[in-house]
Write a protein that holds these residues in place. Sequence first.
Motif, short mmCIF file in Angstrom:
data_model
loop_
_atom_site.label_atom_id
_atom_site.label_comp_id
_atom_site.label_asym_id
_atom_site.label_seq_id
_atom_site.Cartn_x
_atom_site.Cartn_y
_atom_site.Cartn_z
N ARG A 88 -9.78 11.52 -5.62
CA ARG A 88 -8.71 11.02 -6.46
C ARG A 88 -9.34 10.13 -7.54
N ALA A 89 -8.52 9.47 -8.37
CA ALA A 89 -9.09 8.72 -9.50
C ALA A 89 -8.26 7.46 -9.76
N PHE A 90 -8.96 6.42 -10.24
CA PHE A 90 -8.34 5.12 -10.46
C PHE A 90 -8.86 4.48 -11.75
N TRP A 91 -8.00 3.64 -12.32
CA TRP A 91 -8.29 2.89 -13.54
C TRP A 91 -8.17 1.41 -13.19
N PHE A 92 -9.28 0.69 -13.30
CA PHE A 92 -9.29 -0.75 -13.04
C PHE A 92 -9.29 -1.50 -14.36
N VAL A 93 -8.58 -2.61 -14.39
CA VAL A 93 -8.49 -3.45 -15.58
C VAL A 93 -9.28 -4.73 -15.33
N VAL A 94 -10.26 -4.99 -16.20
CA VAL A 94 -11.13 -6.16 -16.06
C VAL A 94 -11.25 -6.82 -17.44
N TRP A 98 -16.22 -8.12 -15.72
CA TRP A 98 -16.94 -6.85 -15.69
C TRP A 98 -18.44 -7.06 -15.50
N ARG A 99 -19.00 -8.06 -16.12
CA ARG A 99 -20.43 -8.31 -15.95
C ARG A 99 -20.77 -8.55 -14.48
N GLU A 100 -19.88 -9.23 -13.77
CA GLU A 100 -20.16 -9.48 -12.36
C GLU A 100 -19.89 -8.24 -11.51
N HIS A 101 -18.81 -7.51 -11.81
CA HIS A 101 -18.57 -6.24 -11.10
C HIS A 101 -19.77 -5.31 -11.25
N ALA A 102 -20.23 -5.14 -12.48
CA ALA A 102 -21.29 -4.18 -12.77
C ALA A 102 -22.62 -4.59 -12.17
N LYS A 103 -22.86 -5.88 -12.06
CA LYS A 103 -24.16 -6.36 -11.54
C LYS A 103 -24.40 -5.89 -10.12
N VAL A 104 -23.36 -5.88 -9.28
CA VAL A 104 -23.54 -5.53 -7.87
C VAL A 104 -22.80 -4.26 -7.47
N GLY A 105 -22.07 -3.66 -8.41
CA GLY A 105 -21.35 -2.43 -8.09
C GLY A 105 -20.19 -2.64 -7.13
N ILE A 106 -19.40 -3.69 -7.36
CA ILE A 106 -18.22 -3.95 -6.53
C ILE A 106 -17.06 -4.34 -7.45
N ALA A 107 -15.98 -3.58 -7.38
CA ALA A 107 -14.75 -3.93 -8.09
C ALA A 107 -13.89 -4.80 -7.19
N ALA A 108 -13.12 -5.70 -7.79
CA ALA A 108 -12.29 -6.61 -7.01
C ALA A 108 -11.04 -6.96 -7.81
N ILE A 109 -9.92 -7.10 -7.10
CA ILE A 109 -8.70 -7.55 -7.75
C ILE A 109 -8.22 -8.82 -7.07
N ASP A 164 -13.95 8.87 -4.53
CA ASP A 164 -12.92 8.77 -5.56
C ASP A 164 -13.53 8.28 -6.87
N LEU A 165 -13.00 8.77 -7.99
CA LEU A 165 -13.51 8.41 -9.31
C LEU A 165 -12.89 7.11 -9.79
N MET A 166 -13.65 6.37 -10.59
CA MET A 166 -13.19 5.07 -11.09
C MET A 166 -13.56 4.92 -12.57
N PHE A 167 -12.61 4.40 -13.34
CA PHE A 167 -12.82 4.04 -14.74
C PHE A 167 -12.46 2.57 -14.88
N PHE A 168 -13.10 1.89 -15.85
CA PHE A 168 -12.85 0.47 -16.05
C PHE A 168 -12.45 0.22 -17.50
N HIS A 215 -16.99 -15.96 -11.37
CA HIS A 215 -15.60 -15.51 -11.45
C HIS A 215 -15.12 -14.81 -10.18
N ILE A 216 -15.87 -13.84 -9.69
CA ILE A 216 -15.40 -13.03 -8.57
C ILE A 216 -15.82 -13.70 -7.27
N LYS A 217 -14.89 -14.53 -6.78
CA LYS A 217 -15.14 -15.26 -5.53
C LYS A 217 -13.93 -15.06 -4.61
N ALA A 218 -13.54 -16.10 -3.89
CA ALA A 218 -12.50 -15.95 -2.88
C ALA A 218 -11.16 -15.51 -3.45
N ALA A 219 -10.90 -15.78 -4.71
CA ALA A 219 -9.61 -15.40 -5.31
C ALA A 219 -9.51 -13.90 -5.58
N TYR A 220 -10.62 -13.17 -5.43
CA TYR A 220 -10.65 -11.72 -5.68
C TYR A 220 -11.18 -11.00 -4.44
#
Length: 333
Positions: free
Chosen positions: A4-10, A15-26, A55-59, A90-95
């Motif tokens: 399936r496929a998903f669109w994440f909004v960052v 995004w710099r933190e997501h991309a650094k470790v390859g983990i998306a978070a909301i 599953d596919l992902m776009f950002f 940015h991406i800590k306990a709140a995400y």
Amino acid sequence: MAPRAFWFVVNEETWREHAKVGIAAINDPHFHPQRQSLAQRQSAIAEVAGIRPGDLMFFYVMGTMKILGIYEATTRSYFDTAPLFPGAAHIKAAYPFRVAFKQIASYPSPIKIDDIWAARDQGLIWTVQQSRGDAVGVHACIGLTRPDVHVMKRILAERNIFEVLPDPPPPLPTSLDPLPIDVTAYGGKLRYENALKALLLEDLADGYHKDVLGNYDDFLVNVPTSARMETDVLMLRYNNQDIIWFQVVELKASEFTQHELTRLIEYEEWFIRVPAQGNRRSVYPIALAYDFDEQVRLWVKRREEYGVKPIRLVAYSLSNSATRHLDLREVAP
């Protein structure tokens, strides 16, 4: 099930933190508790429930007006309150609602948001809406149909003569705790409707309920229709890139009333009119709830007597909260 496929909004910072470790978070709306934050938390969980490896992902990176892809999930969605990495700003306990990913195709010239709006104006994409991912109450993750992904891949191919080698995949996270779906129930009725939604999505991702809900290929949550109204769950059957049928599911954790029935019929008519382009045969409405009031049962029965496509009534139960699997059964009106 096919990917399936998903669109994440960052935004640019996250995004710099997501991309650094390859983990998306909301974000978790209950990180700062408020009157409705527990219910909003279940809504946020439902946005990522059902994501599986492959599953596919776009950002969509706000501020740049660009959509980056193509990425692939390497874990199922999970819960983790630790910082993404030591020193993450940015991406800590709140995400805490997360999914790991890797890049599978890299393009020097990404999709621009204007490309998406143009495709939407042409009727090629109808699931994407303008959204912001860093505010409570606004979708940070939405599903994409197979035709949506086909259009986006074509845009990338048109914008790029060459692909470049993707970055090597990052290591997988070591902790994959399940999403904290609230299975609290009173008299068998789940406390939160969005918890019911998240449980259903988790089941569908693992291929459950085809005996009741049909041989689906895909499913999306919070699909926009009109007047800022969204379906709870949309199930799809494909023939290659074409959608054969749409199954519109309206949920109610307690008793399904005339209010929900009216909304379901409005969604049914919109799908017939817009995505199905007038083909009534391809749109199926389902009411899924703990129970159904007498007015709903009477209206559904009369609709069948008039020879109109029936609205199927499906009752749920959660017989074992430890397994977190729903039991579904079709009931007569």
